[in-house]
Design an enzyme around this catalytic site. Structure first.
Site, PDB file in Angstrom:
ATOM      1  N   ARG A 175       0.864  -1.174   0.000  1.00  0.00           N
ATOM      2  CA  ARG A 175       0.000   0.000   0.000  1.00  0.00           C
ATOM      3  C   ARG A 175       0.904   1.229   0.000  1.00  0.00           C
ATOM      4  O   ARG A 175       1.478   1.581   1.027  1.00  0.00           O
ATOM      5  CB  ARG A 175      -0.861  -0.027   1.274  1.00  0.00           C
ATOM      6  CG  ARG A 175      -2.013   0.955   1.279  1.00  0.00           C
ATOM      7  CD  ARG A 175      -2.586   1.067   2.677  1.00  0.00           C
ATOM      8  NE  ARG A 175      -1.761   1.942   3.499  1.00  0.00           N
ATOM      9  CZ  ARG A 175      -1.693   1.874   4.828  1.00  0.00           C
ATOM     10  NH1 ARG A 175      -2.374   0.978   5.501  1.00  0.00           N
ATOM     11  NH2 ARG A 175      -0.924   2.717   5.497  1.00  0.00           N
ATOM     12  N   HIS A 210      -3.561   4.681   4.648  1.00  0.00           N
ATOM     13  CA  HIS A 210      -4.682   3.736   4.739  1.00  0.00           C
ATOM     14  C   HIS A 210      -5.950   4.347   4.139  1.00  0.00           C
ATOM     15  O   HIS A 210      -6.616   3.753   3.313  1.00  0.00           O
ATOM     16  CB  HIS A 210      -4.919   3.340   6.191  1.00  0.00           C
ATOM     17  CG  HIS A 210      -6.201   2.605   6.398  1.00  0.00           C
ATOM     18  ND1 HIS A 210      -6.427   1.374   5.840  1.00  0.00           N
ATOM     19  CD2 HIS A 210      -7.330   2.937   7.052  1.00  0.00           C
ATOM     20  CE1 HIS A 210      -7.659   0.984   6.156  1.00  0.00           C
ATOM     21  NE2 HIS A 210      -8.218   1.927   6.887  1.00  0.00           N
ATOM     22  N   TYR A 215       3.704   5.732  11.732  1.00  0.00           N
ATOM     23  CA  TYR A 215       4.087   4.342  11.990  1.00  0.00           C
ATOM     24  C   TYR A 215       5.009   3.704  10.943  1.00  0.00           C
ATOM     25  O   TYR A 215       5.391   2.568  11.090  1.00  0.00           O
ATOM     26  CB  TYR A 215       2.822   3.481  12.145  1.00  0.00           C
ATOM     27  CG  TYR A 215       1.830   3.599  10.997  1.00  0.00           C
ATOM     28  CD1 TYR A 215       2.022   2.882   9.829  1.00  0.00           C
ATOM     29  CD2 TYR A 215       0.724   4.438  11.089  1.00  0.00           C
ATOM     30  CE1 TYR A 215       1.132   2.996   8.777  1.00  0.00           C
ATOM     31  CE2 TYR A 215      -0.182   4.562  10.044  1.00  0.00           C
ATOM     32  CZ  TYR A 215       0.032   3.837   8.892  1.00  0.00           C
ATOM     33  OH  TYR A 215      -0.848   3.953   7.851  1.00  0.00           O
TER      34      TYR A 215
HETATM   35  C1  TPP Z   1     -14.518  -5.513  11.872  1.00  0.00           C
HETATM   36  C2  TPP Z   1     -13.725  -4.281  11.606  1.00  0.00           C
HETATM   37  N1  TPP Z   1     -12.770  -3.909  12.488  1.00  0.00           N
HETATM   38  C3  TPP Z   1     -12.045  -2.789  12.285  1.00  0.00           C
HETATM   39  C4  TPP Z   1     -12.259  -2.022  11.180  1.00  0.00           C
HETATM   40  C5  TPP Z   1     -11.467  -0.736  10.984  1.00  0.00           C
HETATM   41  N2  TPP Z   1     -10.502  -0.919   9.897  1.00  0.00           N
HETATM   42  C6  TPP Z   1     -10.828  -0.539   8.650  1.00  0.00           C
HETATM   43  S1  TPP Z   1      -9.653  -0.990   7.559  1.00  0.00           S
HETATM   44  C7  TPP Z   1      -8.690  -1.701   8.740  1.00  0.00           C
HETATM   45  C8  TPP Z   1      -7.405  -2.366   8.335  1.00  0.00           C
HETATM   46  C9  TPP Z   1      -7.632  -3.429   7.305  1.00  0.00           C
HETATM   47  O1  TPP Z   1      -6.445  -4.000   6.916  1.00  0.00           O
HETATM   48  P1  TPP Z   1      -6.360  -5.117   5.802  1.00  0.00           P
HETATM   49  O2  TPP Z   1      -7.364  -6.196   6.046  1.00  0.00           O
HETATM   50  O3  TPP Z   1      -4.939  -5.533   5.703  1.00  0.00           O
HETATM   51  O4  TPP Z   1      -6.826  -4.380   4.470  1.00  0.00           O
HETATM   52  P2  TPP Z   1      -6.204  -3.090   3.774  1.00  0.00           P
HETATM   53  O5  TPP Z   1      -6.842  -1.898   4.425  1.00  0.00           O
HETATM   54  O6  TPP Z   1      -4.735  -3.136   3.945  1.00  0.00           O
HETATM   55  O7  TPP Z   1      -6.622  -3.191   2.338  1.00  0.00           O
HETATM   56  C10 TPP Z   1      -9.286  -1.554   9.992  1.00  0.00           C
HETATM   57  C11 TPP Z   1      -8.676  -1.989  11.256  1.00  0.00           C
HETATM   58  C12 TPP Z   1     -13.274  -2.437  10.288  1.00  0.00           C
HETATM   59  N3  TPP Z   1     -13.555  -1.730   9.181  1.00  0.00           N
HETATM   60  N4  TPP Z   1     -13.969  -3.570  10.515  1.00  0.00           N
END
Ligand code: TPP
Lengths: 354, 328
Positions: A253, A257, A266
């Protein structure tokens, strides 16, 4: 051997197009398709840059950038057939475009329009906010296709963080036990917001998790559109035979985020630089140029036409009249309950409907 | 005294509680290096290290489930759910595990833990980031539910929550995180859980609200006072246990009541309050208890959310309505 040690599993990423744009493997992609894939990737990136810019200007709401993940998204979606279904997260504009979603829909989604986002005709489930929840929906969808024997597969897109969720593990288990035509496509972009991969799981790879469920897993260079495409093609035929597949696409990425996140909290610029060199679009363009399929002039034409298309898409979204709350409340049930009818009437009479 | 907004007050309190008791530790997603998506835990990892400020893998059920185990075994976990809408993932661990363990073990075990989560609308978040779900937990016996609306209350109540022997859900209104600053006592203090705050005394109508909805309610009160109504404003601060006494005393005095909450109307906390008034003060009231709430739909998209959330206009209208309906 009685004890299963984690390091007995050796997982190496498949790569076909290296960082210098040299094809090191074989490919079945026709010249025409090669160009199409490139154009989708460039469109995804331009859209992304524009969306971030518009968010900064306050013209759209929060947006989750996909920059760096174009090859993973486009390569995988391009390998699918029209009848297949995809189950995206919030970061999958690139994959959705390939499936026919218009950029204006994504702009509308980011603006908070009732009718923003993606459509049923495109065979895309609505953008998923709950991390990992779509893995089970994809299993269910695959179940339906298996039942109807129509040869379609379902693909769930998740991030590395999602692989920590219970839903993900339950989905893999079901997929394998019931031999469902489903593909789990994990974009391991190294980060779940601020948490790096090694703190998300102690597995050396995500691909190896497939083993525990009795299914096939594979790791692929996610910045290599050729390898992603070929892997996905193969996974598709396995899935069709009732052999679900877990694909881990190693990518990065490159952006924050979301537009409300500040990665300097971080991660360091230096650590990112190694990944910048693996840019998926750069190497792909090099490859096309080497094959005499692409020139600087064509690049400029492409950029200009995408620029124009995206500008129009944004205008279309910006000019779309917002739906009313009354209309939104009409979508809670097929027929509004009495209480809702009462509330809609109350809202209409309240003078706030202007 | 120091000027703080709510997020600073929460950060300050967490630090203070962790300094006071080394068994207090915090866990959740992105709470370490990143300091939480709202900066509630900013800097804590530098002070207390990764053993006490734990960035967990992305798994809500695991965050709450492990906190239950820690709490039973003598630690004081303060777990963060990044947004309240994600709490459904851990519903079993909260409602069926943490909340019941004392009852199920006939008092042999208990889980003194705190779950913090931001909620509330009006800030144009993506889907599932804004929902007010307090009623789900009110309906799950065994857990306490706190919903402050000011920096000072947040501080006193969070300290009380961490000291509490039962599981506590501490819900933080996102919309008010940075909306107001006030002088907050730096020295550690607690506010009793279950004690509502009578923000303003009045004689015509009792207005009851809490958390995020307090913002519009306060605006409405000002408008109503200018229109000659004498409003008694109650900030519940705690949903479970509910301060029935303050509610009943007030309604006996004013004989009219309007409840304002951001959650959907059906089976919301407002319904419970209305029932309590019905049970305990029926002959003192001169008009039905009315509710101003979100509509009975999922929390909507950004373009219509401001119409969905109880607005000053809607609150004012319902208060006038109650006045018109009054028998005396
Ligand atoms: C159940 C849940 N917990 C927390 C979040 C908050 N949140 C949104 S994106 C994220 C990180 C997701 O990481 P990843 O699965 O690696 O996907 P990426 O964003 O890197 O595409 C978090 C903690 C959420 N949307 N849903």
């Amino acid at each position: 051997m009685n004890w299963i040690e984690p390091n007995i599993i050796d997982v190496n990423p498949l790569q076909q197009l290296n960082e210098q744009g040299i094809l090191t493997g074989e490919t079945s992609i026709s010249d025409e398709e090669k160009l199409e894939i490139y154009k989708w990737m460039v469109k995804a990136r331009r859209f992304d840059e524009l969306a971030v810019k518009f968010q900064r200007q306050g013209r759209i709401g929060t947006y989750a950038p996909l920059i760096g993940q174009e090859a993973a998204q486009v390569g995988s979606a391009f390998a699918l057939e029209k009848k297949d279904w995809i189950f995206p997260s919030y970061r999958e504009a690139g994959a959705c475009f390939v499936r026919g979603t218009k950029p204006s829909s994504f702009f509308k989604y980011a603006m908070g329009h009732l009718h923003g986002g993606i459509l049923k005709e495109e065979r895309i489930f609505p953008v998923q906010i709950i991390i990992g929840a779509q893995t089970l929906h994809a299993a269910g969808s695959a179940w339906a296709d298996q039942y109807k024997t129509n040869g379609a597969v379902s693909v769930a897109y998740v991030g590395d963080g999602a692989t920590s969720q219970g839903d993900f593990h339950e989905a893999l288990n079901f997929a394998s036990v019931f031999q469902l035509p489903v593909i789990y496509f994990v974009q391991n972009n190294q980060w779940a917001i601020s948490v790096p991969y090694h703190k998300q799981t102690n597995s050396q790879s995500i691909a190896q998790k497939a083993l525990a469920y009795g299914m096939t897993g594979v790791q692929v260079d996610g910045n290599d559109a050729v390898a992603v495409y070929e892997t996905m093609k193969q996974a598709r035929s396995l899935a069709r035979e009732g052999k679900p597949v877990l694909i881990e696409a190693l990518t990065h990425r490159m952006g924050p985020h979301t537009t409300s996140d500040d990665p300097s909290k971080y991660r360091s610029r230096e650590a990112d630089e190694a990944w910048d060199k693996k840019d998926p679009i750069f190497r792909y363009r090099k490859w096309l140029e080497g094959l005499q399929l692409w020139s600087e002039e064509e690049e400029q034409d492409l950029n200009a036409s995408i620029e124009e298309e995206l500008k129009q898409a944004f205008n279309e979204a910006a000019e779309t009249t917002t739906a009313s709350l009354g209309e939104a409340l009409g979508h809670v049930y097929e027929k509004p309950t009495n209480r809702l009818k009462e509330q809609i009437l109350e809202w209409e009479g309240s003078g706030e409907s202007k | 005294m120091t000027e703080m907004n709510m997020i600073e007050a929460i950060n300050f309190t967490l630090k203070q509680e962790m300094e006071k008791d080394e068994n207090v530790l915090i866990l959740g997603e992105d709470i370490g290096r990143n300091g939480g998506v709202f900066r509630a835990t900013d800097g804590l990892v530098d002070t207390f290290g990764e053993r006490r400020v734990v960035d967990t893998p992305l798994a809500e059920s695991a965050i709450i489930g492990t906190a239950v185990g820690m709490a039973v075994r003598g630690l004081k976990p303060v777990a963060e759910i990044q947004f309240l809408g994600f709490i459904y993932e851990s519903m079993d661990q909260i409602a069926a595990q943490a909340a019941r363990i004392r009852f199920r073990s006939a008092g042999n075990y208990h889980a003194p833990m705190v779950i913090r989560a931001p909620y509330s609308g009006g800030v144009k978040t993506p889907e599932l980031h804004s929902d007010s779900l307090e009623a789900l937990f009110m309906h799950s016996a065994g857990i306490k539910v706190i919903m402050p609306s000011t920096p000072s209350d947040a501080k006193g109540l969070l300290s009380a929550a961490i000291a509490d022997p039962d599981p506590v859900l501490f819900l933080e209104p996102m919309k008010l995180y940075r909306a107001l600053r006030e002088n907050v006592e730096e020295e550690r203090f607690t506010i009793e859980i279950g004690e509502a705050n009578v923000v303003m005394e009045g004689s015509d109508i009792t207005l009851i609200s809490w958390g995020a909805a307090m913002a519009e309610t306060k605006k409405a009160v000002q408008m109503l006072e200018e229109n000659g109504y004498s409003i008694e404003l109650i900030d519940l601060r705690t949903i479970v246990p509910l301060d029935e006494e303050t509610i009943i005393d007030s309604v006996m005095k004013t004989s009219r009541c309007v409840v304002v909450h951001e959650a959907v109307k059906s089976a919301g906390v407002g319904a419970e309050i209305s029932a309590i008034i019905n049970e305990k003060a029926l002959f003192y009231i001169s008009a039905p208890v009315l509710r101003v709430t979100g509509y009975d739909s999922p929390y909507p998209v950004a373009t219509v959310e401001n119409e969905w959330i109880p607005s000053m206009d809607r609150i004012v209208r319902e208060v006038k309505h109650v006045w018109e309906l009054s028998l005396d």
